[in-house]
Design a protein around this motif. Structure first.
Motif, mmCIF file in Angstrom:
data_model
loop_
_atom_site.group_PDB
_atom_site.id
_atom_site.type_symbol
_atom_site.label_atom_id
_atom_site.label_comp_id
_atom_site.label_asym_id
_atom_site.label_seq_id
_atom_site.Cartn_x
_atom_site.Cartn_y
_atom_site.Cartn_z
ATOM 1 N N UNK A 65 0.224 -24.492 -1.382
ATOM 2 C CA UNK A 65 -0.291 -25.551 -0.510
ATOM 3 C C UNK A 65 0.077 -25.341 0.956
ATOM 4 N N UNK A 66 1.090 -24.502 1.216
ATOM 5 C CA UNK A 66 1.522 -24.259 2.595
ATOM 6 C C UNK A 66 1.693 -22.762 2.840
ATOM 7 N N UNK A 67 0.577 -22.045 2.839
ATOM 8 C CA UNK A 67 0.612 -20.590 3.024
ATOM 9 C C UNK A 67 0.642 -20.186 4.498
ATOM 10 N N UNK A 68 0.646 -21.161 5.408
ATOM 11 C CA UNK A 68 0.634 -20.874 6.842
ATOM 12 C C UNK A 68 1.706 -19.882 7.285
ATOM 13 N N UNK A 69 2.982 -20.113 6.951
ATOM 14 C CA UNK A 69 4.020 -19.167 7.371
ATOM 15 C C UNK A 69 3.800 -17.757 6.803
ATOM 16 N N UNK A 70 3.358 -17.667 5.558
ATOM 17 C CA UNK A 70 3.116 -16.353 4.949
ATOM 18 C C UNK A 70 1.940 -15.657 5.643
ATOM 19 N N UNK A 71 0.886 -16.397 5.920
ATOM 20 C CA UNK A 71 -0.264 -15.812 6.617
ATOM 21 C C UNK A 71 0.123 -15.364 8.024
ATOM 22 N N UNK A 72 0.960 -16.142 8.695
ATOM 23 C CA UNK A 72 1.428 -15.762 10.043
ATOM 24 C C UNK A 72 2.271 -14.487 9.974
ATOM 25 N N UNK A 73 3.093 -14.368 8.960
ATOM 26 C CA UNK A 73 3.904 -13.164 8.751
ATOM 27 C C UNK A 73 3.013 -11.940 8.577
ATOM 28 N N UNK A 74 2.003 -12.059 7.719
ATOM 29 C CA UNK A 74 1.095 -10.931 7.492
ATOM 30 C C UNK A 74 0.322 -10.580 8.758
ATOM 31 N N UNK A 75 -0.094 -11.593 9.518
ATOM 32 C CA UNK A 75 -0.810 -11.344 10.771
ATOM 33 C C UNK A 75 0.096 -10.611 11.758
ATOM 34 N N UNK A 76 1.361 -10.984 11.804
ATOM 35 C CA UNK A 76 2.309 -10.307 12.690
ATOM 36 C C UNK A 76 2.493 -8.850 12.265
ATOM 37 N N UNK A 77 2.584 -8.602 10.965
ATOM 38 C CA UNK A 77 2.693 -7.208 10.498
ATOM 39 C C UNK A 77 1.458 -6.403 10.893
ATOM 40 N N UNK A 78 0.271 -6.987 10.744
ATOM 41 C CA UNK A 78 -0.959 -6.277 11.131
ATOM 42 C C UNK A 78 -0.943 -5.959 12.625
ATOM 43 N N UNK A 79 -0.390 -6.879 13.426
ATOM 44 C CA UNK A 79 -0.328 -6.658 14.872
ATOM 45 C C UNK A 79 0.663 -5.543 15.216
ATOM 46 N N UNK A 80 1.831 -5.560 14.586
ATOM 47 C CA UNK A 80 2.896 -4.608 14.912
ATOM 48 C C UNK A 80 2.678 -3.247 14.238
#
Length: 193
Positions: free
Chosen positions: A47-62
């Motif tokens: 129900x709260x995947x926001x932090x996990x999605x943000x983590x994955x987005x940061x990995x894609x960026x870095x």
């Protein structure tokens, strides 16, 4: 900055709340209280995947030169994110994927690798490895660890603590083979998409 790592004893006490200590669950249709508690945590996570999605987005960026994947199972104690070398027309330079695990049971994480063979454009013969990554995957492993610490504030579990036996049933793994790793993170470390 990462929080203080819970002690081995604390982690054992935590996982005992979420995994059965007998295999009675195999002979009943009833869901045990441990499994119900773990399922409730998964419901909250989904129900709260926001932090996990943000983590994955940061990995894609870095890590723009790597493929980023993920997997999770409600039978497990955590989510996993995989970092693969890019596959071009040629086989990838490395046959090692970095796997970052974030526990939903405790504020801890673990980074390991999965070795594989690249056969006819497919990954085959997966084998989990808790050894140091090969040189070409060392930097991505460090990035995954630092990003977990930055995004979640979790602390790393040492290999010694991860390999501590626990008298619990995790998926198809049963005592004496079950370890803290299997309960905090995944009972199928070699299984990656």
């Amino acid at each position: 900055m990462a929080s203080m790592t819970p002690s081995k004893e604390d982690l054992i006490a935590i996982v005992r709340r979420y995994y059965e200590s007998s295999n009675d669950f195999l002979s009943t249709a009833e869901t045990g209280p441990e499994t119900k508690r773990r399922q409730a945590l998964w419901t909250q996570m989904i129900e709260n995947m926001g932090p996990w999605k943000a983590f994955r987005a940061e990995l894609r960026r870095v890590l723009p030169d790597f493929n980023i994947g993920e997997t999770g199972s409600t039978d497990d104690g955590g989510l996993r994110c995989m970092v693969y070398p890019l596959k071009d027309l040629e086989p990838p330079a490395s046959n090692w994927a970095v796997v970052g695990c974030v526990s939903i049971l405790a504020p801890v994480y673990f980074v390991y690798g999965v070795q594989y063979d690249y056969i006819e454009s497919h990954l085959r013969n997966h084998e989990a490895s808790f050894e140091q990554p090969p040189p070409d995957m060392s930097w991505p492993a460090q990035v995954v660890a630092r990003t977990i610490e930055k995004m979640f504030g979790f602390s790393a579990v040492s290999r010694e603590i991860a390999e501590t036996p626990v008298p619990l049933f995790a998926g198809l793994i049963e005592p004496p083979e079950t370890t803290l790793f299997h309960t905090l993170f995944t009972n199928a470390p070699s299984s990656i998409p």
